[in-house]
Design an enzyme around this catalytic site. Structure first.
Site, mmCIF file in Angstrom:
data_model
loop_
_atom_site.group_PDB
_atom_site.id
_atom_site.type_symbol
_atom_site.label_atom_id
_atom_site.label_comp_id
_atom_site.label_asym_id
_atom_site.label_seq_id
_atom_site.Cartn_x
_atom_site.Cartn_y
_atom_site.Cartn_z
ATOM 1 N N SER A 267 92.786 37.630 49.743
ATOM 2 C CA SER A 267 93.836 38.604 49.529
ATOM 3 C C SER A 267 93.489 39.865 50.289
ATOM 4 C CB SER A 267 93.942 38.886 48.032
ATOM 5 O OG SER A 267 94.400 40.197 47.796
ATOM 6 N N ARG A 306 134.438 13.735 68.845
ATOM 7 C CA ARG A 306 133.317 14.702 68.949
ATOM 8 C C ARG A 306 133.652 15.904 68.094
ATOM 9 N NH1 ARG A 306 132.387 15.484 74.560
ATOM 10 N NH2 ARG A 306 131.867 13.308 74.184
#
Lengths: 442, 442, 442, 442
Positions: A267, A306
C-alpha cells in the site's frame, strides 16, 4: 483500456492491437489473392505481388485507421493503400470480388484465433495450478462455507478441484470454438459472390484452406452466431476466473488468513497491507470482459446483409473480451501458482466455532437415538446458547442430559477430518478429468 | 412478466411457473429417496412413502414459497411440508443427506430440460419455415442491402437460408447442452456428501440415473458454468430470432413492402395499419431474454461453497431466459410459416434505383476495358449524377462516350437475375445442412 | 419472477401486476374523457359514462391481455372492451384521439408513481435504520478494511453513515424523478394530436392536470429518456442496497462475526447456521433489478414515432426494476432495523492482528524521528516478520533498536480509539444531511 | 478501443488517455499539498516543491502504469516517482495523509469534468443542428411511422424537435452532474483522515476548493453513487444519439431516401453506395458506451472501505463511457449539421400509399356521418382491398356508395398538410425550450 498495462499482458495487448488487426486484414487479402490465383480467377503474378505486399510494416496503420472514419470501416482505406503498394496491373486484382466486411470479419477470426490461443494457454496454466493445489491439499480440512457461514468441513483440495473443473469446462468450450467455429468470411458485396461468377464456392474453399479456417456453409455477414458464441465463451471463462479470485480474496481476509497471494501488493500508506492484487486484477478484468461480451451477444440482430452499428461495435468488443479474459487468466495463473496456503490457520478456523461446524454431524448421530426432528431442535437450541454465551457447542451438548454421548465420543464427533465424506474421492475424479483433458489436448 | 400472455405461450409459462419448479423439486426428492433405497441407505418402505408423496397437487405451492422468504430459498419449507405429508418414520428419510441447493439446482435442470424441449420444438418450427422459404424463393431476386442501402441483388431464398443456418446453429448448441450438460446436483451441506458416509458417489450415480440427468464429476454448487452456458445459448437463440424479426419488420415497411406477416396486427385508431406484430413480440422477448441471460453470465463468481445472492438470482433469470426465448421462437415460427412474400414488389424495388444496384456489375465489365480504377470512378460519378438528376444510372452511362456498351448490352448488364452469383448454390448448401440436421435430430 | 414471494413484498407485486397496469390504463382513459369534456371536445355525458366504466373490476384482465397478443399491446383490446362496457353513443368517445401508446405510456407513469412511492418509503426506512446505527455506534471502533484487508481503524457509525449517505443520494434522485419527470403521454397516432384538430395542447394540459402528471413539452412516444432515467435511478438505488447487503454479509461471516441479522435464516440440514438471508434476498433482487434497468437503458433507440420491440420490452422491465428495487429495499430495511452489532467482537478483531492495523500510525510517529521512507521500510519489514512469526507487530517493534518508543508509548500508539481521525465528525455530517433531507421530504 | 480513430475524436481520446489520467492524479497531489500548506499541515516550501513537480511531462507514464500491475493501481508507483522527482524533505510531504484511492478517484472526477465538457459541447452542437432542422422543416410533411408502418402525417420539423428535446434532457442531466456531483475524494487509508489528526475536514475543504470540485459530506471510497450516476447519464445521452442515428439510417434507406448524410460514405466495391456512416459510427459508439456504463452501474456493491475489483474496473469503464458517448455525439453533430433533406421525396412517400396514411382522417370524417365503428370497419376493409389491388384508398372509397363524399372533398381529406394537428405548435414549444436552455447554459 485505461491503465491497460495493469490489466492485460503485453502479448495480449499486441494480439488485439490495431496493428494486429491490420496484419490480419492483410493476411485475408493475401489468402484471397492466392486462392483466386489457384482457381484461375486472377493471374499468378498478381497473387504473388499482392502476397508480397501484405506485410503490416509496409503500411501506415494509424493513417489507415484514421481514414476509416469517413467510411466507418478500416478496410476501404487499407484496400486503397494496398492497391497503391502493389501497383501495376496486379493492383486491380487486390480485394478481387470481396467487400470490406469479408476482410474485417476474416481478420476478426484470425485475431480471435491468435488471442484465444494465448487465453487458452493462460487458462491451461490456471488449470495446472489448480490441479497441483487439489493434489497437494487433497485431504487438508478447512471450513466449507455457504452464504459465507461455516457449514461443514471440506478440504482445500476439493475447493481447488472445484475451481479446476470449472476452468476445464470453460476452456473446453473456448477450445472447441477455436478449432471448429472460426470460419473464413467471403461473400462479396452482399453475400452472393456475384463478382466471381460461378467460381465463388471454389474460391471460398481455397481461401478458407489457405487461412486454415473453417469453410462456412454460407457467408455469415449477417449471421453473427460465431461472434456471439465467442463472446459467451470468453465471458464464461472470465466469470470462472472471477470466482476463483473471489474465493482467494475471501480466504485472504485478515480474519480468515487461510491463503495469501505470493506477490501480494503493498500500500502507498499502510506498511502492513498484503493485498490480493492478482485476484483484484482478475476480478476487474472479468467485469469488463462481461461488458464486452454482452455487446457481442446483444449485437446479433443486424440489419439485412450488413448491420448499421451492430457490426462495427464488434471490433472493440471482441478485442476487449479476448484481452480482458486473457488478463484475468494471466493474473489468476500467477495467483494460483504461487498461492501460499496456511493449513494451520484452516484448522484453527475450523475449530473457532467450538464445534459448530460439526452440528450436522452430531445431529445425524443423535438422530439415530432420539429421532431426527428432536435432534435437529436440540442441536439448534444448543448452537444458539453456545453462540450467545461464547461457549463451545460441545460443552453445551455435554451439559444436556438428553445427549448420551461421553466426552471421548463427542471428541471424535467434533474432529473435522472424520466428516469429510467423499471429498477426497471427488478430488480424484477432478484430477482424472484433468488428466484426460490434458491428454486429449496434447 | 408484465402482460406475459402477450409474450409467452401458455405451455412455456406453465413450464417455468412456481408450480413447475416445486414439482421439479419434488421430483428431485423422490429420485433421492429411490436412489438411497437402492443404495441401501434408507429403507425401501421410506422411499416408497416419499415417492408417493412427491406430487405437487398435495402441496400448498403459494404458502411454501411465501415461507421461503425467511430462509431465502423455497427448499427448506418444502422439505418441512414434505416431511409432514410423508409422516411416520419415513419422514426422517426425506431429503436424507441433501441440502437445499441440491434440490433447487436439480429442479433447475429439470425445469430447463422441460422448457428447453419446448423452445427447441419452436426453434425447429422456425427452421422448417425458413427452409420452406429458402426452397420456394431460392431464385427470387430482391435487393441485397448493406448499411440499409441497396448493394447488389441477392435472392429471398438466400436471405431465408441465412436465417435458417443461424437458427440451426443456435438450436444445435442448445440441444447439445440439453442432452449433455444438464446434470444432477447432490453434494450435501457443502459438497462433500459427508452425511452419506462412503456411499456418496453411489447415491449420486443412482440419483442422476433416476432423473436421467448427467452425473457430474463433482457437485457443482459453486461452479455455475452449466447455468451460464444455458443462459448464453438461450441468449444466442433469442438474438437469432430477433435478427429474423428485424429483417421481417424492415421488409414490411410501407416503403419496402416486400413481405407481410399474415396475422399483421391492426391499430386502435388507424384502419390501414398492418403491423408486424409477431416480429415486434419476438424483438421484445429477445431484449428481455438477453437481460435475464446476462444475470446468469454475471452470476458466475459465487462465494465459496454457496453464493450470497448470485445463486438466488438464477431462478428468475433462468426461467425468464427460457420463457422469453421460447416466446420469441413461438412468435417467429408463426411469422415465418405465414410470411406473405411479394416477389413483384421485390422486383420493383430492385429497379427503383434505375440500375444503381448493378453499379458493381457494370464496373466489373468496364474494368476489363478501361481498368478498374477508372471504371470505379466513372461509375461512381455517373451514380451521383443519376441520383441528383433522378435519372436511371443506365441513361447516365449511355450518355458517357467512354462507355462503349450498346443499349442491349446495358440492358443485359442491368438485369438483376444475371448477377446473383452463387446465391442458389448457397441456398442448396443451407438446405443440405437442414436435411442433415433434422435427420440427426430424428 | 420465479418464487416472487421470496423476493418482493405483496404491496409491490400488486403495484406492478397486470391488474394494476390495466387499472392505470383505465385511469388514463378516464382522465382523457374528462379532459376532453372540459375542453368541449366530447360531451359531458360521454365523459361521465366513460369515467364510470373505468374500474378494473368491470373487466376481464386476463382475457384482455391474452387478446393483446394479436396486436402486440394490451391497449387495443382494452379499448374494445371499454367501448362495449360504456355502450351507446358515449362508446364512440372512448379513447377519442388517442393511440394505444398514449394509454400504455401514461399507465406506465402511474404504475411507476405508485410503485416508486412504495420503493421510496422502503428506502426511507433503510435510511432511518442506517441513521440510528450511525448515531448509536458513532464512536464504536472496528477495522476499516480495504481490498478485504485490515487497513486502519474506523467506526461502525461511520460505516453506517456511509450507507446512509448513499441511500439518501439514490433516494433523492428517484424522488426527484417521481415528482418532476413522470409526465402524461398524449400524442395520438403519431404524436401530432391531429384527431383533436387545434385543441390538442388544451386537451393535453387538462389530461395531465387530471392525472397530476407533468405536462410534457412534446409527446414522448419516441423519446424514452424518462423511462431510461427511471431505470437508471432504480438501478442505482438497488446497487446501493446491494452494497449494504454485501457489507452485512461480510461482517456476518463466521470468522468476522461483528454483526448478525436478527432474522437470520436457518438451514434445512445444519442446525448451527445463521444465514444473512435479508442481505441475500437484497443482493439477488439487485442483480435482477440491474438487468431490468439495462433493458430500459438499452431501449432508447426506438424507430421513428413508435418502436418495434423496444417499446414493448419496457413494460416488464419497468415493472421488474420497480418491484425488485423495492424488494431489495424492503429486505434491507428489516436487516438494518434489526441488525445485531457485536462491539466486543469488533474490538477483538481490531486486536487480532497484533497491532498491524495501526502500522500506519506508528509509521507516522516514527517518520517524525527517522524520516518517512525509513519508517515505512522499518514498519513494513517488522510487519512481515510479525506475520510470519505469528507475533504482535508491537513486539517486533519493541525489539528493534531504531524504535525509541517505550512500552507505554507503544501501548498508546496501538490503541485503536486514538486513531479514528475525523470519523465522528463525518458521522455528524451525515446525520445532519439526513436531518435536512427528511425535513425537506416532510 | 479497436480502431479507436474511427469512433472517437482526438480530443476525447486525449482527454481519457493514460497521460490525462496521470496528469489528473498529479493535479490531485498538487492540490493536496497546497491545501495542506494552507492548513498549516505541511510547510509552504514543500507544497511549492510538490506543485512544481506535478507536471506529467516529468514522468514516465508508461513505466508508472506498468509498475501499477504489482499493486493493482497506478497511484502507488506514481507517488514513488513523484517523491523521487520532488526530492529532499519535501518528498516526505508528498501524498501526505492520502491513500491511492484518494488520488485515483479525484483524478477520475477531473478526467470526467474535462471529458464531459467536450461531450456537452458536442451535445450542444447536436442540439443546435436539431433546432435548425426543427425550425427549417417545421411544416414540411412526411409520413409518421409507427412499428415501421405509415401511421399519419407529421412534419420533419416535429421529428427533429423530438430529437432536440431528448438531447436537451440528456444534456441537462449530464451538465447537472458535472456542476454539482463531481466531488473531491480525500479519506486517507480508510476514510477517517486519521493521518491528519483533527485537521481532516479543514484540509478536505481546501483541497476541494483548490480543485474546484464539490466537497463531499463524507469520503466516498465505498459509495460509488457519483460514478454510477455519471455512467447512467452518459448511457442515456448515448442512447438518445443512437435514436437519432437510427432514424437517420432508416430515413436514408434506398427505398425511403428522405434524408442523406452529407458525408455519406462510399464502398470499396459498390460505386453507387452512399452509406450513413456518421449514424453507423454513432450507433456503434452507443452500444459500447452502454456496456461501459453498465460496468459502472453494476459496480456499486463494493466491499467495505474499498472494493476488490469493482473499484478497479471503473477506470476503463468511465473513460470508455465518456469517450464513446462523445464519439457518438461528435458523429451525430456532423450528421445533423449536414443533413440533406429531400422534402419532395417525403411528399412522394406520403402519397405512395394512395391515401392510406390518411385513413384515420377519413374515418374521423365518416364517423360523424355513419358512426365510428362502421366508419372504422368500412375504411379498414377498403384499405385491405386497396392494398391487394394496388389501387389508391381514395378510389376504393369513391367506389363505395356509403361514402357520400365528392371527389373534391376526398381530395381535401387526402391532403396530408391538412392533417398535421399540433405539429407546428409542438415544434415551437421545443424551440422555446431550446432557447431557455441555451440562455440558462450561457
Amino acid at each position: 483500456l485505461t491503465f491497460d498495462a495493469i490489466f492485460v499482458p503485453d502479448a495480449l495487448r499486441d494480439a488485439v492491437s490495431d496493428r494486429a488487426w491490420v496484419q490480419a486484414m492483410l493476411d485475408a487479402e493475401r489468402a484471397l489473392a492466392v486462392a483466386e490465383a489457384r482457381a484461375g480467377v486472377i493471374p499468378e503474378g498478381s497473387a504473388a505481388a499482392i502476397a508480397d505486399a501484405c506485410r503490416v510494416e509496409r503500411f501506415d496503420v494509424e493513417g489507415i485507421v484514421a481514414a476509416g472514419r469517413a467510411v466507418a470501416n478500416p478496410a476501404e482505406p487499407l484496400v486503397r493503400a494496398l492497391r497503391e503498394t502493389v501497383g501495376g496491373t496486379a493492383a486491380d486484382h487486390v480485394h478481387w470480388g470481396a467487400t470490406s466486411q469479408d476482410v474485417v470479419d476474416t481478420a476478426a477470426m484470425l485475431v480471435a484465433r491468435r488471442a484465444a490461443t494465448v487465453v487458452l494457454d493462460e487458462l491451461a496454466g490456471v488449470a495446472e495450478g489448480c490441479a497441483a493445489l487439489a493434489a497437494r491439499y487433497r485431504a487438508t480440512p478447512l471450513a466449507g462455507r455457504t452464504l459465507l457461514q461455516h457449514a461443514v468441513p471440506t478440504t482445500f483440495g476439493l475447493k481447488a478441484a472445484g475451481w479446476l473443473v470449472a476452468v476445464l469446462e470453460s476452456g473446453r468450450r473456448l477450445s472447441e470454438l477455436r478449432s471448429r467455429r472460426l470460419a473464413a468470411q467471403l461473400g462479396g458485396a452482399a453475400g452472393t459472390l456475384a463478382w466471381l461468377g460461378d467460381r465463388g464456392p471454389q474460391v471460398l474453399r481455397a481461401y478458407a484452406e489457405e487461412l486454415e479456417l473453417a469453410e462456412p456453409e454460407l457467408p455469415w455477414h449477417a449471421n453473427r452466431v460465431r461472434i456471439a458464441e465467442l463472446g459467451a465463451a470468453l465471458d464464461v471463462a472470465a466469470g470462472v476466473l472471477a470466482k476463483i479470485a473471489l474465493d482467494v480474496a475471501l480466504l485472504s481476509q485478515s480474519e480468515v488468513g487461510e491463503v495469501a497471494e505470493r506477490s501480494a501488493g503493498g500500500s502507498s500508506t499502510m506498511p502492513q497491507k498484503q493485498n490480493p492484487v492478482g485476484s483484484t486484477v482478475a476480478s476487474a478484468c472479468a467485469r469488463l470482459a462481461h461488458a464486452h461480451a454482452s455487446v457481442l451477444l446483444a449485437g446479433l440482430p443486424q440489419e439485412h446483409e450488413r448491420g448499421v452499428g451492430g457490426w462495427q461495435s464488434e471490433w472493440t468488443a471482441l478485442s476487449g473480451a479476448l484481452a480482458l479474459t486473457g488478463g484475468a487468466a494471466a493474473a489468476m495463473r500467477e495467483v494460483v501458482a504461487g498461492l501460499e496456503v496456511d493449513a494451520g490457520r484452516m484448522r484453527r478456523n475450523l475449530e473457532a466455532t467450538g464445534g459448530g461446524i460439526l452440528a450436522e454431524r452430531v445431529t445425524r448421530l443423535l438422530a439415530e437415538r432420539i429421532g431426527r426432528r428432536e435432534a435437529h431442535a436440540l442441536v439448534a437450541a444448543a448452537s444458539i446458547r453456545a453462540a450467545e454465551a461464547g461457549r463451545p457447542l460441545r460443552d453445551e451438548l455435554l451439559a444436556d442430559p438428553r445427549v448420551d454421548l461421553g466426552p471421548e465420543e463427542l471428541e471424535e464427533v467434533f474432529e473435522p477430518t472424520g466428516y469429510l465424506g467423499s471429498a477426497e474421492t471427488f478430488v480424484d475424479r477432478a484430477l482424472e478429468l484433468y488428466r484426460r483433458t490434458t491428454e486429449e489436448g496434447g
